[in-house]
Write a protein that holds these residues in place. Sequence first.
Motif, short mmCIF file in Angstrom:
data_model
loop_
_atom_site.label_atom_id
_atom_site.label_comp_id
_atom_site.label_asym_id
_atom_site.label_seq_id
_atom_site.Cartn_x
_atom_site.Cartn_y
_atom_site.Cartn_z
N ASN A 191 -6.25 4.88 -7.14
CA ASN A 191 -5.68 4.40 -7.85
C ASN A 191 -5.64 2.60 -7.70
O ASN A 191 -4.43 2.09 -7.35
CB ASN A 191 -4.15 4.61 -8.28
N ASN A 192 -6.80 2.22 -6.87
CA ASN A 192 -6.88 0.87 -6.83
C ASN A 192 -6.79 -0.16 -7.94
O ASN A 192 -7.98 -0.37 -8.81
CB ASN A 192 -7.99 0.53 -5.88
N PRO A 193 -5.66 -0.76 -8.10
CA PRO A 193 -5.73 -1.90 -9.21
C PRO A 193 -6.71 -2.99 -9.11
O PRO A 193 -6.84 -3.82 -10.02
CB PRO A 193 -4.11 -2.57 -9.40
N GLN A 194 -7.28 -3.17 -8.19
CA GLN A 194 -8.10 -4.53 -7.80
C GLN A 194 -9.42 -3.90 -7.97
O GLN A 194 -10.77 -4.77 -7.93
CB GLN A 194 -8.02 -4.80 -6.41
N ILE A 208 0.92 -1.14 -0.03
CA ILE A 208 -0.05 0.07 0.08
C ILE A 208 0.87 1.29 0.00
O ILE A 208 1.81 1.20 0.87
CB ILE A 208 -0.98 -0.04 1.19
N HIS A 209 0.72 2.19 -0.87
CA HIS A 209 1.34 3.55 -1.01
C HIS A 209 0.89 4.46 -0.26
O HIS A 209 -0.43 4.56 -0.40
CB HIS A 209 1.60 3.76 -2.51
N LEU A 210 1.54 5.43 0.61
CA LEU A 210 1.05 6.43 1.18
C LEU A 210 1.31 7.79 0.59
O LEU A 210 2.60 7.91 0.26
CB LEU A 210 1.36 6.42 2.65
N ALA A 255 -2.70 -0.25 -4.14
CA ALA A 255 -3.28 1.05 -4.19
C ALA A 255 -2.84 2.19 -3.19
O ALA A 255 -1.76 1.80 -2.73
CB ALA A 255 -4.93 0.86 -3.44
N GLN A 256 -3.10 3.36 -3.33
CA GLN A 256 -2.56 4.51 -2.68
C GLN A 256 -3.61 4.90 -1.66
O GLN A 256 -4.87 5.07 -1.91
CB GLN A 256 -2.36 5.58 -3.63
N VAL A 257 -3.25 5.32 -0.54
CA VAL A 257 -4.00 5.93 0.40
C VAL A 257 -3.61 7.54 0.33
O VAL A 257 -2.45 7.90 0.65
CB VAL A 257 -3.68 5.24 1.82
#
Length: 154
Positions: free
Chosen positions: A136-139, A50-52, A119-121
């Motif tokens: 940008n959630n790839p799921q 998970i990217h912040l 994804a990014q938070v």
Amino acid sequence: MAAARGLSLTSAALRAVAPWWRSRLLAAYAGPRVHREVSSSSAEVGEGQIHLTDSCVQRLLEITQGSEFLRLEVEGGGCSGFQYRFSLDTVINPDDRVFEQGGARVVVDSDSLAFVKGAQVDFSQELIRSSFQVLNNPQAQQGCSCGSSFSVKL
């Protein structure tokens, strides 16, 4: 107190009445459960990360104290089938993954991670609201216009 922590009555009510439905959907999508160890440092680079964003890190540093962190969960509901739920927490469970950046921590349980890996938070502050969001959630196959619910790619 619940409102101060970012919980809504709607998500709490949904969580109380829909645990069976959520577990069935998670089991169908996630496949067999894999035990993941808790990491107290940055998660390893890979698809399970998970990217912040910088704004997320900055806001978490402002609002968390001591051992508090942001918990991200995915639960059944919303207009697209699944919804994101954010809360402040202090307890790390055995199936949690910890993502840390610049001293800010976001924790995701292994079931929810299957729906948000990669994804990014972000923290967004607008005139009418400010909130943590998943970007940008790839799921996610599609989402609603408010950005809080989504459907998954199968």
